[in-house]
Enzyme design. Structure first.
Site, short mmCIF file in Angstrom:
data_model
loop_
_atom_site.label_atom_id
_atom_site.label_comp_id
_atom_site.label_asym_id
_atom_site.label_seq_id
_atom_site.Cartn_x
_atom_site.Cartn_y
_atom_site.Cartn_z
N TYR A 171 7.37 0.23 8.66
CA TYR A 171 6.55 -0.97 8.41
C TYR A 171 7.11 -2.16 9.22
O TYR A 171 6.35 -2.91 9.82
CB TYR A 171 6.56 -1.28 6.91
CG TYR A 171 5.78 -2.49 6.48
CD1 TYR A 171 4.46 -2.36 6.03
CD2 TYR A 171 6.34 -3.76 6.49
CE1 TYR A 171 3.73 -3.47 5.61
CE2 TYR A 171 5.63 -4.88 6.09
CZ TYR A 171 4.32 -4.73 5.65
OH TYR A 171 3.62 -5.84 5.25
N LYS A 182 2.97 1.65 -1.55
CA LYS A 182 3.17 0.26 -1.12
C LYS A 182 4.00 0.11 0.16
O LYS A 182 4.52 -0.97 0.45
CB LYS A 182 3.80 -0.61 -2.23
CG LYS A 182 3.13 -0.51 -3.57
CD LYS A 182 1.63 -0.50 -3.51
CE LYS A 182 1.03 -1.84 -3.13
NZ LYS A 182 -0.46 -1.71 -3.02
N HIS A 187 0.79 10.36 -1.44
CA HIS A 187 2.10 9.76 -1.73
C HIS A 187 3.09 10.84 -2.18
O HIS A 187 4.16 10.51 -2.71
CB HIS A 187 1.98 8.72 -2.85
CG HIS A 187 1.21 7.49 -2.50
ND1 HIS A 187 1.34 6.84 -1.29
CD2 HIS A 187 0.32 6.75 -3.22
CE1 HIS A 187 0.56 5.77 -1.29
NE2 HIS A 187 -0.07 5.70 -2.44
N SER A 194 6.72 -5.12 -3.64
CA SER A 194 5.29 -4.85 -3.49
C SER A 194 4.79 -3.93 -4.62
O SER A 194 3.71 -4.14 -5.18
CB SER A 194 5.04 -4.22 -2.12
OG SER A 194 3.66 -4.03 -1.91
P1 A3P Z 1 2.78 -6.70 0.04
O1 A3P Z 1 2.58 -6.43 -1.42
O2 A3P Z 1 4.23 -6.88 0.38
O3 A3P Z 1 1.94 -7.82 0.55
P2 A3P Z 1 -0.13 0.23 0.54
O4 A3P Z 1 -1.34 0.17 1.41
O5 A3P Z 1 0.78 1.35 0.85
O6 A3P Z 1 -0.51 0.14 -0.90
O7 A3P Z 1 0.75 -1.05 0.89
C1 A3P Z 1 0.33 -2.34 0.56
C2 A3P Z 1 1.27 -3.33 1.21
O8 A3P Z 1 1.00 -3.35 2.64
C3 A3P Z 1 1.07 -4.76 0.71
O9 A3P Z 1 2.33 -5.38 0.85
C4 A3P Z 1 0.05 -5.26 1.72
O10 A3P Z 1 -0.04 -6.65 1.80
C5 A3P Z 1 0.62 -4.67 3.00
N1 A3P Z 1 -0.36 -4.61 4.10
C6 A3P Z 1 -1.60 -4.10 4.09
N2 A3P Z 1 -2.20 -4.29 5.27
C7 A3P Z 1 -1.33 -4.94 6.06
C8 A3P Z 1 -1.37 -5.43 7.39
N3 A3P Z 1 -2.44 -5.28 8.16
N4 A3P Z 1 -0.27 -6.06 7.87
C9 A3P Z 1 0.82 -6.22 7.10
N5 A3P Z 1 0.93 -5.77 5.83
C10 A3P Z 1 -0.14 -5.14 5.31
#
Ligand code: A3P
Length: 290
Positions: free
Chosen positions: A188, A42, A103, A133
């Protein structure tokens, strides 16, 4: 599928299929042009994957949209039974250069990656937003252990009693590993602040050159809004029985500081106290951590 039980591998809790198949993961044979996209769950994995795929395909969106994200990027440690294809099996059939999602904490990466001096892009996200998240993800992902209440989850997260173990161990382990390997460590929060700047870093790290027009196109294609609407990026290809997006969408909020909507004052104080202890002595700094 059902919510897998957690079993320790070298002290780190993993979902049972990963623990049961650890030998296959540990002995995985990397190739010199393999690229790892490594994250704590996440932290922005899917976002970075979409960026890297766009760069590797020189912004050719037809190629980038060829398959859902969980098919395009073999997930190194995932083993059967699993709703996503078993990483080791898929990788044996994947043409190079392979872009591999993981991961795993640094010390559990198969040694072969380091023998071949493979490149790694690591994405790190501040602990509190990462925890929020992950909480929503554990609610909607029917293969992960149920997170319990938010109050319970904060405790589990701080103890590292969640799949792939503790956040502190993960981000610090990979931070230190920069001294020995080709690792681009990206935050991030930096990607949110200035995606173009961070995408340029990735392009340089991959040894590519792209025009400003393509860079602009990649920025748009990988924006939160575009990815939320893109069925090849938003995990809508996964059945509801695995990822129930009516509980929480995979592309949930995509913001910095959403933790402020979740932590109580007490939870925040407890988290900060633990954070200070665990981050003492490292020069790894997050902008939104406290
Ligand atoms: P949130 O739950 O805070 O919205 P992963 O891909 O590692 O599983 O992470 C998912 C998280 O990254 C989620 O966070 C998701 O919304 C966010 N995310 C995915 N694509 C994104 C983007 N283009 N810009 C910003 N956040 C993004």
């Amino acid at each position: 599928f059902y919510r897998f039980q957690l079993l320790p591998v070298h002290g780190i809790p993993f979902m049972k299929p990963i623990a049961d198949n650890w030998d296959r993961i540990e002995t995985f044979q990397a190739k010199p042009d393999d690229l790892l996209i490594a994250t704590y769950p996440k932290a922005g994995t899917t976002w970075m994957q979409e960026i890297v795929d766009s760069i590797m395909n020189a912004g050719d969106l037809k190629k980038v949209k060829r398959a859902p994200t969980h098919v395009r990027f073999p997930f190194l440690e995932i083993c059967n039974p699993s709703p996503v294809p078993c990483g080791v099996d898929v990788l044996e059939e994947t043409q190079s250069p392979r872009i591999i999602k993981t991961h795993l904490p640094y010390e559990l990466i198969p040694k072969s990656f380091w023998e071949h001096e493979c490149k790694v892009i690591y994405v790190a996200r501040n602990a509190k937003d990462n925890a929020v998240s992950y909480y929503y993800f554990d609610l909607m992902n029917k293969t992960q252990p149920h997170p319990g209440t938010w109050e319970e989850y904060v405790g589990k997260f701080l103890k590292g009693n969640v799949p792939w173990g503790g956040w502190f161990h993960h981000v610090i382990g990979w931070w230190k590993a920069r001294a020995k390997h080709q690792i681009l460590y990206v935050f991030y929060e930096d990607m949110k602040e200035d995606p173009k700047r961070e995408i340029r870093k990735v392009i340089r790290f991959l040894g590519k050159e792209l025009s400003e027009d393509l860079l602009e196109k990649i920025c748009q294609h990988t924006s939160f809004k575009a990815m939320k609407e893109n069925p090849m990026a938003n995990y809508s290809a996964m059945p509801d029985s695995v990822l129930d997006q009516s509980i929480s969408p995979f592309m949930r909020k995509g913001e910095v500081s959403d933790w402020k909507n979740h932590f109580t004052v007490q939870q925040n104080e407890m988290f900060d106290a633990e954070y200070q202890k665990r981050m003492e002595g490292t020069d790894l700094k997050f902008r939104c951590s406290i």
